[in-house]
Write a protein that holds these residues in place. Structure first.
Motif, PDB file in Angstrom:
ATOM      1  N   PRO A  46       0.801  -1.227   0.000  1.00  0.00           N
ATOM      2  CA  PRO A  46       0.000   0.000   0.000  1.00  0.00           C
ATOM      3  C   PRO A  46       0.838   1.285   0.000  1.00  0.00           C
ATOM      4  O   PRO A  46       0.516   2.225  -0.725  1.00  0.00           O
ATOM      5  CB  PRO A  46      -0.822  -0.117   1.291  1.00  0.00           C
ATOM      6  N   ALA A  47       1.961   1.324   0.724  1.00  0.00           N
ATOM      7  CA  ALA A  47       2.750   2.568   0.817  1.00  0.00           C
ATOM      8  C   ALA A  47       3.361   2.963  -0.531  1.00  0.00           C
ATOM      9  O   ALA A  47       3.691   4.130  -0.748  1.00  0.00           O
ATOM     10  CB  ALA A  47       3.862   2.392   1.856  1.00  0.00           C
ATOM     11  N   LEU A  95       3.779   5.172  -7.124  1.00  0.00           N
ATOM     12  CA  LEU A  95       3.797   4.423  -8.378  1.00  0.00           C
ATOM     13  C   LEU A  95       2.705   4.920  -9.322  1.00  0.00           C
ATOM     14  O   LEU A  95       2.907   5.041 -10.534  1.00  0.00           O
ATOM     15  CB  LEU A  95       3.647   2.921  -8.101  1.00  0.00           C
ATOM     16  N   GLU A  96       1.555   5.245  -8.741  1.00  0.00           N
ATOM     17  CA  GLU A  96       0.442   5.774  -9.527  1.00  0.00           C
ATOM     18  C   GLU A  96       0.849   7.101 -10.191  1.00  0.00           C
ATOM     19  O   GLU A  96       0.599   7.327 -11.371  1.00  0.00           O
ATOM     20  CB  GLU A  96      -0.765   5.957  -8.587  1.00  0.00           C
ATOM     21  N   GLU A  97       1.514   7.955  -9.408  1.00  0.00           N
ATOM     22  CA  GLU A  97       1.974   9.257  -9.924  1.00  0.00           C
ATOM     23  C   GLU A  97       2.975   9.042 -11.085  1.00  0.00           C
ATOM     24  O   GLU A  97       2.873   9.673 -12.129  1.00  0.00           O
ATOM     25  CB  GLU A  97       2.653  10.002  -8.762  1.00  0.00           C
ATOM     26  N   LEU A 137      13.477   2.891  -4.393  1.00  0.00           N
ATOM     27  CA  LEU A 137      13.888   3.060  -5.791  1.00  0.00           C
ATOM     28  C   LEU A 137      13.872   1.729  -6.533  1.00  0.00           C
ATOM     29  O   LEU A 137      13.435   1.651  -7.683  1.00  0.00           O
ATOM     30  CB  LEU A 137      15.296   3.658  -5.847  1.00  0.00           C
ATOM     31  N   GLN A 138      14.337   0.705  -5.868  1.00  0.00           N
ATOM     32  CA  GLN A 138      14.381  -0.608  -6.529  1.00  0.00           C
ATOM     33  C   GLN A 138      12.969  -1.089  -6.880  1.00  0.00           C
ATOM     34  O   GLN A 138      12.737  -1.630  -7.960  1.00  0.00           O
ATOM     35  CB  GLN A 138      15.064  -1.627  -5.629  1.00  0.00           C
ATOM     36  N   LYS A 139      12.033  -0.833  -5.959  1.00  0.00           N
ATOM     37  CA  LYS A 139      10.656  -1.293  -6.232  1.00  0.00           C
ATOM     38  C   LYS A 139      10.022  -0.491  -7.357  1.00  0.00           C
ATOM     39  O   LYS A 139       9.299  -1.039  -8.193  1.00  0.00           O
ATOM     40  CB  LYS A 139       9.817  -1.187  -4.959  1.00  0.00           C
TER      41      LYS A 139
END
Ligand SMILES: O=C(O)CCC(=O)C(=O)O
Length: 328
Positions: free
Chosen positions: A64-65, A70-72, A146-148
């Motif tokens: 969730p965090a 990611l959406e942005e 960053l990796q995610k």
């Protein structure tokens, strides 16, 4: 000459076998083939094939965090995070950076590129000396956020850690005029498929300090983008050979490609956004989208930490199960 290069590479490998990974880290190029193949539509076919493969890869399941950032990034193509590091982390990173810019030992290890008269970029891969830059490694190379993001945008699993580059763009004589022959001054897309780069401001960047500039939403695939890919591939196929030679002649070829990019952005009614922000700001961008380095009108240098995750699209990625044993 080629033999010399081969010999040089072999001696690097003997000293440091993990370097084989770096040699395989280069992903699919922006354009393949010559003018005829591209006139017949090779680039458009590559774009469609890469897009289809990306669409078919599983969407990452993020916690969730991570959803809002990611959406942005997915919708705008760019994410700006102010106050990225805690105060003490920022101080430690800044101190390591200062050390690189004051100690003769590190100054001698920067790779220098003359962008033009009185305009120079200097880069140092701090990750090549990881044990001597613990703060940079912890805050950037080992940064899970960053990796995610990198893995989610490409829809590839995270494998190797990124290189961490200290990057310093400056005018050796701040009061004298300068000439910029570097192609990154022009709006461009790095590749036709999604991947991220990150730029972290080590000091305040105003509109005169060559701000990183991005065109929001320009990463999306559309009919206009396919048209752009077709037209720019014809230009790139012609002028690719000298891309890294910074001469007036090459600059003229870059301007041709720039004209195609400018027309594409005009058709999209897209507006570029120079990212003016204080120190300790992290920018993450999908470099399938259009971006450039803004003008350096001021006197201050621009210092950043740069990370490039496009190796997730390289041969080194599928060789990870084997090469990970070499990579430290
Ligand atoms: O240094 C910059 O602001 C631009 C960098 C860039 O254009 C790139 O990495 O492709």
């Amino acid at each position: 000459m080629e033999l010399q290069l081969l010999f040089k590479k072999a001696s690097v490998l003997r000293e440091r076998p993990s370097r084989i990974v770096d040699m395989l880290r280069e992903p699919r190029p922006i354009v393949r083939g010559g003018p005829l193949a591209n006139r017949l539509g090779l680039q458009v076919a590559r774009v469609l094939a890469d897009h289809a493969a990306w669409t078919l890869r599983a969407r990452p399941d993020v916690e969730p965090a991570m959803r809002a950032p990611l959406e942005e990034l997915s919708s705008e193509g760019v994410l700006v995070v102010r106050d990225f590091l805690l105060d003490h982390e920022f101080a430690a990173v800044r101190a390591e950076f200062e050390e690189t810019r004051t100690s003769p030992h590190w100054l001698a290890r920067f790779r220098s590129t003359q962008f033009g008269e009185n305009f120079v970029a200097e880069g140092l891969y701090a990750s090549d000396y990881a044990s001597e830059f613990p703060a940079l490694m912890k805050s950037f190379r080992d940064n899970v956020f960053l990796q995610k993001l990198a893995s989610a945008v490409c829809r590839r699993r995270m494998t190797y850690k990124p290189h961490v580059e200290v990057f310093h763009v400056h005018k050796p004589d701040p009061d004298a005029p300068h000439i910029d022959l570097d192609y990154n001054q022009y709006i461009h897309a790095d590749r036709h498929y999604p991947f991220i780069k990150a730029f972290y401001y080590l000091a305040d960047v105003d509109e005169d300090t060559a701000p990183y500039t991005y065109v929001p939403r320009s990463h999306r695939l559309s009919f206009e983008r396919l048209r752009y890919e077709y037209l720019s591939s014809l230009q790139t196929a012609k002028s690719r050979a000298g891309r890294y030679r910074r001469t007036e002649e090459q600059l003229a070829k870059d301007r041709e490609i720039q004209r195609v990019s400018a027309e594409f952005l005009e058709r999209l009614h897209a507006i570029e956004r120079p990212i003016v922000a204080p120190a300790n700001t992290l920018i993450v961008s999908n470099n399938q989208g259009f971006h450039r380095r803004g003008e350096m009108r001021g006197k201050r240098p621009r210092s950043t930490i740069n990370l490039d995750f496009k190796y997730l699209e390289s041969h080194a990625q599928w060789m990870y199960p084997v090469l990970k044993h070499l990579y430290r």
